[in-house]
Enzyme design. Structure first.
Site, PDB file in Angstrom:
ATOM      1  N   ASN A   1       2.420  -2.234   8.489  1.00 23.21           N
ATOM      2  CA  ASN A   1       1.677  -1.144   7.857  1.00 23.21           C
ATOM      3  C   ASN A   1       0.280  -1.689   7.603  1.00 23.21           C
ATOM      4  O   ASN A   1       0.068  -2.453   6.663  1.00 23.21           O
ATOM      5  CB  ASN A   1       2.362  -0.741   6.547  1.00 23.21           C
ATOM      6  CG  ASN A   1       1.537   0.248   5.740  1.00 23.21           C
ATOM      7  OD1 ASN A   1       0.573   0.815   6.251  1.00 23.21           O
ATOM      8  ND2 ASN A   1       1.900   0.450   4.489  1.00 23.21           N
TER       9      ASN A   1
ATOM     10  N   LYS B   1      -2.359  -0.225   6.637  1.00 21.41           N
ATOM     11  CA  LYS B   1      -3.088   0.414   5.534  1.00 21.41           C
ATOM     12  C   LYS B   1      -4.522   0.741   5.972  1.00 21.41           C
ATOM     13  O   LYS B   1      -4.715   1.100   7.122  1.00 21.41           O
ATOM     14  CB  LYS B   1      -3.030  -0.478   4.288  1.00 21.41           C
ATOM     15  CG  LYS B   1      -1.585  -0.912   3.978  1.00 21.41           C
ATOM     16  CD  LYS B   1      -1.400  -1.538   2.646  1.00 21.41           C
ATOM     17  CE  LYS B   1       0.067  -1.904   2.482  1.00 21.41           C
ATOM     18  NZ  LYS B   1       0.388  -2.344   1.144  1.00 21.41           N
TER      19      LYS B   1
ATOM     20  N   HIS C   1       4.644   6.559   1.333  1.00 19.37           N
ATOM     21  CA  HIS C   1       4.323   5.206   0.860  1.00 19.37           C
ATOM     22  C   HIS C   1       3.881   5.253  -0.602  1.00 19.37           C
ATOM     23  O   HIS C   1       3.220   6.199  -1.023  1.00 19.37           O
ATOM     24  CB  HIS C   1       3.218   4.600   1.736  1.00 19.37           C
ATOM     25  CG  HIS C   1       3.034   3.149   1.472  1.00 19.37           C
ATOM     26  ND1 HIS C   1       2.265   2.690   0.434  1.00 19.37           N
ATOM     27  CD2 HIS C   1       3.575   2.064   2.063  1.00 19.37           C
ATOM     28  CE1 HIS C   1       2.330   1.364   0.411  1.00 19.37           C
ATOM     29  NE2 HIS C   1       3.116   0.958   1.393  1.00 19.37           N
TER      30      HIS C   1
ATOM     31  N   GLU D   1       1.588   3.846  -2.121  1.00 26.29           N
ATOM     32  CA  GLU D   1       0.136   3.990  -2.346  1.00 26.29           C
ATOM     33  C   GLU D   1      -0.282   5.452  -2.228  1.00 26.29           C
ATOM     34  O   GLU D   1      -1.202   5.898  -2.912  1.00 26.29           O
ATOM     35  CB  GLU D   1      -0.635   3.092  -1.370  1.00 26.29           C
ATOM     36  CG  GLU D   1      -0.533   1.632  -1.807  1.00 26.29           C
ATOM     37  CD  GLU D   1      -0.598   0.616  -0.689  1.00 26.29           C
ATOM     38  OE1 GLU D   1      -1.014   0.960   0.428  1.00 26.29           O
ATOM     39  OE2 GLU D   1      -0.207  -0.541  -0.942  1.00 26.29           O
TER      40      GLU D   1
ATOM     41  N   GLU E   1      10.809  -0.154  -0.934  1.00 25.72           N
ATOM     42  CA  GLU E   1       9.629  -0.929  -1.293  1.00 25.72           C
ATOM     43  C   GLU E   1       9.397  -0.869  -2.804  1.00 25.72           C
ATOM     44  O   GLU E   1       8.799   0.092  -3.303  1.00 25.72           O
ATOM     45  CB  GLU E   1       8.388  -0.375  -0.582  1.00 25.72           C
ATOM     46  CG  GLU E   1       8.458  -0.470   0.917  1.00 25.72           C
ATOM     47  CD  GLU E   1       7.078  -0.582   1.530  1.00 25.72           C
ATOM     48  OE1 GLU E   1       6.845  -1.552   2.260  1.00 25.72           O
ATOM     49  OE2 GLU E   1       6.230   0.279   1.251  1.00 25.72           O
TER      50      GLU E   1
ATOM     51  N   GLY F   1       1.886  -5.925  -2.139  1.00 27.84           N
ATOM     52  CA  GLY F   1       0.550  -6.503  -2.193  1.00 27.84           C
ATOM     53  C   GLY F   1       0.325  -7.426  -3.375  1.00 27.84           C
ATOM     54  O   GLY F   1      -0.803  -7.810  -3.667  1.00 27.84           O
TER      55      GLY F   1
ATOM     56  N   SER G   1       5.484  -7.637  -0.013  1.00 28.54           N
ATOM     57  CA  SER G   1       5.160  -9.070   0.089  1.00 28.54           C
ATOM     58  C   SER G   1       6.154  -9.839   0.961  1.00 28.54           C
ATOM     59  O   SER G   1       6.415 -11.012   0.706  1.00 28.54           O
ATOM     60  CB  SER G   1       5.029  -9.705  -1.294  1.00 28.54           C
ATOM     61  OG  SER G   1       3.999  -9.060  -2.034  1.00 28.54           O
TER      62      SER G   1
HETATM   63  P1  PGA Z   1       2.713  -5.876   1.485  1.00 30.81           P
HETATM   64  O1  PGA Z   1       2.796  -4.285   1.757  1.00 30.81           O
HETATM   65  O2  PGA Z   1       3.577  -6.512   2.556  1.00 30.81           O
HETATM   66  O3  PGA Z   1       1.257  -6.215   1.637  1.00 30.81           O
HETATM   67  O4  PGA Z   1       3.242  -6.111   0.132  1.00 30.81           O
HETATM   68  C1  PGA Z   1       3.991  -3.683   2.146  1.00 30.81           C
HETATM   69  C2  PGA Z   1       3.781  -2.204   2.239  1.00 30.81           C
HETATM   70  O5  PGA Z   1       3.021  -1.660   1.427  1.00 30.81           O
HETATM   71  O6  PGA Z   1       4.341  -1.539   3.125  1.00 30.81           O
END
Ligand code: PGA
Length: 256
Positions: A13, A15, A98, A100, A170, A176, A216
């Protein structure tokens, strides 16, 4: 539960990262490193990168996906992209819901459901994201919350359509932040989601659905997470932008 029944999917992903030219470079760097994977490999990119990423991925085993789509086919929705626009470009997979999007852009369980419906109607495969915040985990409501998110998002989805759904668990607190869920925590919630699918659909549907962990996941912790019986892959943010790290995760999935 038989993990062998399910397809293992490692999806990046990206982003809001990478220009079209950078996307081409990144796919070109990843492709030779993952060419022998025997799991599915996906890179979900910003809309503007889709074409150049597809060009770079042509003839490789990397599928290019999108990060969101709207529920209407067309109309007065400034800044949005429809599922049909994605399929018209040859995209066949999209992330929906997601955290976010939920945190920063007003996405709710109801709008997630509408986007899932539209994506399925257009023929797309959906990576549906669910997960709890730290506050919700501390309140002890993770299982109920994640089951509720899953049920609402899949409202109206048939068992046949479920074959085009991948669920990504998630935990919001792990995204993140560098704080990964432990392998046990990840497996426990992925298992809860699988039980939820069994209760709404059937045991066969539950045994067949791919459930990823995301938050992460990196080159160092992927093997342990992916070895869990209910973890069938990963949705990878930060580490998907680093070719060697992403390839290490793909390799761990193949072995997991
Ligand atoms: P991250 O993001 O691996 O940077 O924690 C995962 C995601 O948001 O899909």
């Amino acid at each position: 539960m038989n993990k062998a029944l399910r397809k293992v999917v490692i999806a990046g992903n990206w982003k809001m990262n990478k220009t079209p030219a950078e996307a081409k470079e990144l796919i070109a760097a990843i492709a030779p490193l993952v060419k022998d994977a025997d799991c599915e490999v996906v890179a979900c990119t910003p809309f503007v990168d889709l074409t150049s990423a597809q060009e770079a991925a042509a003839g490789t085993n990397i599928q290019i996906g999108a990060e969101n789509c709207h529920w209407e086919v067309s109309g007065a929705y400034t800044g949005e992209i429809s599922a049909q626009m994605l399929t018209s470009m040859g995209v066949n997979i999209v992330i929906i819901g997601h955290s976010e999007r939920r945190q920063y852009f007003g996405e709710t369980d109801v709008t997630v459901q509408k986007r899932v419906r539209a994506a399925l109607d257009a023929g797309l495969t959906v990576i549906l994201c669910v997960g709890e915040t730290l506050e919700q985990r501390e309140q002890g409501i993770t299982s109920e919350l994640v089951a509720m998110q899953t049920k609402i998002a899949l409202g109206g989805v048939t068992e046949e359509e479920l074959k085009r759904i991948i669920i990504a668990y998630e935990p919001v607190w792990a995204i993140g932040t560098g704080k990964t869920a432990t392998a046990e925590q990840a497996n426990e919630v992925c298992h809860t989601i699988r039980e939820c699918i069994a209760s709404v659909y059937s045991q066969a549907a539950a045994d067949g659905i791919t459930i990823q962990y995301g938050g992460s996941m990196n080159a160092g912790n992927a093997a342990e997470l992916l070895a869990q019986p209910d973890v069938d892959g990963g949705l990878i943010g930060g580490a998907s932008l680093k070719p060697n790290d992403f390839a290490t995760i793909v390799k761990a999935a193949t072995e997991g």
